[in-house]
Structures are given as C-alpha cells and as structure tokens.
Design an enzyme around this catalytic site. Structure first.
Site, PDB file in Angstrom:
ATOM      1  N   CYS A 104       0.824  -1.196   0.000  1.00 58.74           N
ATOM      2  CA  CYS A 104       0.000   0.000   0.000  1.00 58.74           C
ATOM      3  C   CYS A 104       0.867   1.258   0.000  1.00 58.74           C
ATOM      4  O   CYS A 104       1.513   1.570  -0.984  1.00 58.74           O
ATOM      5  CB  CYS A 104      -0.979  -0.062   1.177  1.00 58.74           C
ATOM      6  SG  CYS A 104      -2.349   1.086   1.091  1.00 58.74           S
ATOM      7  N   HIS A 105       0.914   1.995   1.119  1.00 61.23           N
ATOM      8  CA  HIS A 105       1.751   3.190   1.222  1.00 61.23           C
ATOM      9  C   HIS A 105       3.162   2.849   1.722  1.00 61.23           C
ATOM     10  O   HIS A 105       3.994   3.742   1.861  1.00 61.23           O
ATOM     11  CB  HIS A 105       1.107   4.217   2.161  1.00 61.23           C
ATOM     12  CG  HIS A 105      -0.072   4.916   1.573  1.00 61.23           C
ATOM     13  ND1 HIS A 105      -1.309   4.320   1.456  1.00 61.23           N
ATOM     14  CD2 HIS A 105      -0.201   6.155   1.042  1.00 61.23           C
ATOM     15  CE1 HIS A 105      -2.154   5.171   0.902  1.00 61.23           C
ATOM     16  NE2 HIS A 105      -1.508   6.290   0.641  1.00 61.23           N
TER      17      HIS A 105
END
Length: 171
Positions: A104-105
């Site tokens: 994800c991030h």
C-alpha cells in the site's frame, strides 16, 4: 530455520496490512519484530482494529541483525519517512539485497530512501506517480516481485498474493 523480520510501523498503520502478514510470517516460523521510535510504545492502526506494543526503539536496533524488512501501509510509512533513522534503516535492506515487503503506502519509505530507481514495483494508487518520479517502473497489479528481493502490493485486497510471495522469498 525462521528468519528475523524487522517491521517498521507507527500509529495509523493499515491494521490488516500488518496483522495478516505478521500472522502468516509467525505461523511459518519467522520472528516478526516491531520497531518504532521507542520500545514499549503502543501504536494503533487507523481502523482501531489492532494495537501493537513495540518491541524495539529505532536507536536500539541494527539492520544487520535482521534477515528481511516489512513495511505495512496506512499513514505509518509517511510519518516514518520524516525521520532519517527509519529511512537509513530501510535503505540498508535495499542496498544489501535483503528481502523487503512493502504494501500500500509502504513504498513511501523506499521513495524517501531513494531505493526504487530501476525497480519494478507497485503501491497504492495515490503514490504510484511518486514511485515513478523515484525511478520505479510501476506495474498496476496485485503483487510485484522484483529481482527476487522486493515484494510490493497495492491495497488490502492484495494481501493474499502479498503474503504468498513474501513467504516464497523467505524460504
């Protein structure tokens, strides 16, 4: 023989992006070690589904003592990349070609470490252009494995593929 996995996280991590891989890593016999600013801090996921007591402070660990790096997503990686100690720690794994798992991030920490140039990778949609600016070849699919070292995924829906490929690299 189980591997020792350094996990960088702080408050506002994406709960399931930590809990699911950590559970699978542990069930496969690996040691998942959490690292934040200070040992004993309690960090809570952004959905309030998980609260983790931190094993070590960043000043108390040496990246050489770990076999792999795990960076869960959420807002945690963006907070951690503002601290050069976490950036240097993450860069070590990329430079030494040790396994790195970022979902994800999570790749935001690798962007700041200037460690994505020339790498195939993916991440959450909103950071993909940042990854391109950092020199990564962004592939929009559930899991990307680059040079038998870097495993990246986009979002919680990708966790089964992320866990599978991460565990493959730990074999």
């Amino acid at each position: 023989m189980g591997k020792k996995i350094a996990t960088l996280l702080t408050n506002m991590f994406e709960d399931v992006e930590y809990t699911s891989p950590a559970k699978e890593f542990k069930e496969a016999g690996h040691d998942v070690v959490t690292i934040e600013k200070e040992k004993g801090n309690e960090v809570t996921g952004k959905n309030n589904e998980a609260t983790i007591t931190i094993d070590y402070g960043i000043d108390d660990v040496n990246p050489s003592d770990f076999d792999a790096l795990f960076i869960p997503g959420g807002f945690s990686p963006d907070q951690l990349r503002g601290d050069d100690r976490f950036v240097k720690f993450a860069k070590h794994f990329m430079d030494e070609k040790k396994p790195v798992f970022a979902i994800c991030h999570g790749p935001q920490l690798l962007i700041t470490a200037k460690a994505l140039e020339g790498r195939d990778a993916t991440g959450f949609k909103s950071i993909q252009v940042d990854m391109e600016y950092a020199g990564a070849k962004v592939v929009d699919k559930e899991v990307v494995v680059c040079q038998n070292q870097l495993v990246t995924s986009r979002q919680p829906d990708d966790i089964p593929a992320f866990n599978r490929e991460s565990l493959n690299l730990l074999k």
